[in-house]
Design an enzyme around this catalytic site. Structure first.
Site, short mmCIF file in Angstrom:
data_model
loop_
_atom_site.label_atom_id
_atom_site.label_comp_id
_atom_site.label_asym_id
_atom_site.label_seq_id
_atom_site.Cartn_x
_atom_site.Cartn_y
_atom_site.Cartn_z
N GLU A 101 28.19 33.60 35.70
CA GLU A 101 27.77 32.24 36.03
C GLU A 101 26.65 31.85 35.07
O GLU A 101 25.49 32.22 35.27
CB GLU A 101 27.27 32.16 37.48
CG GLU A 101 28.33 32.37 38.53
CD GLU A 101 27.86 31.92 39.91
OE1 GLU A 101 27.44 30.76 40.04
OE2 GLU A 101 27.90 32.74 40.84
N ARG A 141 25.20 32.52 50.73
CA ARG A 141 24.62 31.62 51.73
C ARG A 141 25.68 31.05 52.69
O ARG A 141 25.39 30.13 53.44
CB ARG A 141 23.90 30.46 51.03
CG ARG A 141 22.77 30.90 50.13
CD ARG A 141 22.02 29.72 49.54
NE ARG A 141 22.81 28.94 48.62
CZ ARG A 141 22.97 29.22 47.33
NH1 ARG A 141 22.36 30.29 46.82
NH2 ARG A 141 23.69 28.45 46.55
N CYS A 192 43.75 62.35 50.03
CA CYS A 192 44.64 61.69 50.98
C CYS A 192 46.04 62.29 50.95
O CYS A 192 46.76 62.21 51.95
CB CYS A 192 44.68 60.19 50.69
SG CYS A 192 43.14 59.35 51.12
N HIS A 209 39.06 57.01 53.35
CA HIS A 209 39.99 56.17 52.61
C HIS A 209 40.97 55.53 53.59
O HIS A 209 41.05 55.92 54.76
CB HIS A 209 40.73 56.99 51.56
CG HIS A 209 39.86 57.41 50.43
ND1 HIS A 209 40.33 58.08 49.31
CD2 HIS A 209 38.51 57.26 50.21
CE1 HIS A 209 39.34 58.32 48.48
NE2 HIS A 209 38.22 57.83 49.01
N LEU A 268 21.46 32.40 43.18
CA LEU A 268 22.60 33.31 43.04
C LEU A 268 22.75 34.22 44.26
O LEU A 268 23.05 35.40 44.15
CB LEU A 268 22.47 34.15 41.76
CG LEU A 268 22.35 33.36 40.45
CD1 LEU A 268 22.17 34.31 39.28
CD2 LEU A 268 23.55 32.46 40.23
N GLU A 295 44.17 55.58 54.04
CA GLU A 295 45.17 56.44 54.68
C GLU A 295 44.54 57.26 55.81
O GLU A 295 45.11 57.39 56.90
CB GLU A 295 45.78 57.40 53.65
CG GLU A 295 46.46 56.70 52.48
CD GLU A 295 45.55 56.57 51.28
OE1 GLU A 295 46.01 56.85 50.17
OE2 GLU A 295 44.37 56.18 51.46
N TRP A 333 24.41 20.88 39.94
CA TRP A 333 25.82 20.97 40.30
C TRP A 333 26.62 19.76 39.81
O TRP A 333 26.22 18.62 40.01
CB TRP A 333 25.98 21.09 41.82
CG TRP A 333 25.39 22.35 42.37
CD1 TRP A 333 25.84 23.63 42.15
CD2 TRP A 333 24.25 22.47 43.21
NE1 TRP A 333 25.05 24.53 42.81
CE2 TRP A 333 24.07 23.85 43.47
CE3 TRP A 333 23.38 21.54 43.77
CZ2 TRP A 333 23.03 24.31 44.28
CZ3 TRP A 333 22.35 22.01 44.57
CH2 TRP A 333 22.19 23.38 44.80
N LEU A 356 26.36 31.52 26.71
CA LEU A 356 26.71 32.88 27.09
C LEU A 356 28.21 33.01 27.36
O LEU A 356 28.83 34.01 26.97
CB LEU A 356 25.92 33.32 28.32
CG LEU A 356 26.06 34.80 28.70
CD1 LEU A 356 25.56 35.69 27.57
CD2 LEU A 356 25.31 35.12 29.99
#
Length: 351
Positions: A275, A211, A88, A53, A208, A55, A174, A280
């Site tokens: 996405e 890149r 911790c 973790h 998806l 700490e 797009w 949806l």
């Protein structure tokens, strides 16, 4: 002044925590800084589940006794139970720190506040609530799983200025520009899964994938999840046939809330990016399962029948959804609006 000094160091701890965004599920991203007499001694962040973790990573960079009398700044209340790594609170006590300052409280109802008692009983001064909203934002996915049993859901969409995604047949998928699409790569890198619809899969065959060269090499491909009403022929779509294809998931005719719970319980997922098309998105909206919105507005007016967000919608002003903590920025030629769902009250509009 102690408050401004605490905020200064907590901002550094926050920057450390953000290095773990999208890497640590089912654990939260956490950052820590060890400071003594106004001088930074070390810093650390949680890299992945099973690794030290924040700490413990910060303390490991110091010689034995090097943290004695120091202050530890941590973005999240230190854990008080042992899992794959030790508690911790124990590490901080054994290191001899004299003060611990943390931002957000542990959202696990079984653990919240336990660190305070353990540390104080050991003679360690405790401060909390420093930059609490910023710290809570970093762990919002982990907190949603702890309190509601499901991941945090970010809805991302791009639309024309009139709220449409209508496109002629054969046109590219797009609406937004290259700068916005590059930013979406970074959004994907910050989540554990990307959810889309069977309709979007059949229409666009999206990859998806991650890149962008800006994405950390430590980040693996998020799970790709398809919600569908009918069977999917996996041989036709790239998300099932690329090098990550075996990890793509399909849920057929399963309620959305049940899917989210299964993703949290079975796949250790804390953050998802939605996405998909308007159908949806509208269904998630109708069931109040969207926690955060990211909307890209392209400088065009499309018209046409295809809306970016569908569903039944609000029947009156009192039922409408409003956003808080809104940010609006220019991303290339597009505008990007980002905000959190307001579940504390209704935004009142003058009429």
């Amino acid at each position: 002044m102690k408050t401004s000094e605490d905020e200064k160091w907590m901002r550094i701890a926050l920057a450390e925590a953000l290095r773990g965004a999208g890497l640590t599920a089912p654990n939260p991203p956490v950052g820590a800084v060890i400071v003594k007499e106004g001088v930074e001694l070390s810093r650390g962040w949680h890299r992945k589940a099973g690794s030290p973790h924040a700490e413990r990573e910060a303390l490991s960079k110091l010689e034995i006794g090097g943290a004695r009398g120091a202050t530890a700044y941590v973005t999240l209340e230190p854990c008080s139970t042992s899992g794959r790594t030790g508690a911790c609170t124990d590490a901080l006590i054994q290191a001899g720190v004299s003060r611990v300052v943390y931002g957000a409280r542990d959202p696990n109802p079984n653990h919240v506040g336990r660190a305070n008692n353990l540390l104080k009983d050991a003679g360690v001064e405790v401060g909390s609530g420093v930059l609490v909203r910023e710290c809570e934002k970093v762990v919002r996915g982990f907190a949603m799983v702890q309190t509601e049993g499901r991941p945090w859901v970010i809805a991302k969409t791009a639309m024309s200025l009139d709220g449409r995604i209508t496109r002629p047949p054969g046109e590219g998928q797009w609406l937004s520009g290259g700068e916005a699409r590059e930013e979406v790569q970074l959004l994907r890198a910050g989540v554990d899964a990307i959810i889309t619809s069977g309709e979007t899969l059949r229409r666009d065959d999206p990859a998806l994938t991650l890149r962008s060269e800006k994405v950390s090499k430590e980040k693996g491909q998020p799970k790709r999840v398809v919600l569908t009403r009918g069977p999917i022929d996996r041989s036709k779509y790239q998300i099932f046939n690329d090098k990550h294809g075996k990890e793509s998931l399909v849920y057929e005719n399963i309620p959305m809330y049940d899917v989210l719970r299964r993703l949290a319980q079975e796949q250790s997922i804390t953050m998802v990016l939605l996405e998909a098309g308007g159908s949806l998105l509208g269904s998630f909206l109708d069931q109040d399962l969207i926690d955060e919105w990211i909307i890209y507005l392209a400088p065009i007016v499309s018209g046409g029948p295809t809306s970016a967000v569908g569903g039944e919608g609000a029947f009156n002003l009192a039922d409408r959804m409003s956003l808080i903590d809104i940010e609006i920025d220019e991303i290339g030629n597009d505008l990007r609006a980002r905000g959190f769902t307001n579940r504390e009250g209704v935004l009142r509009l003058e009429r």
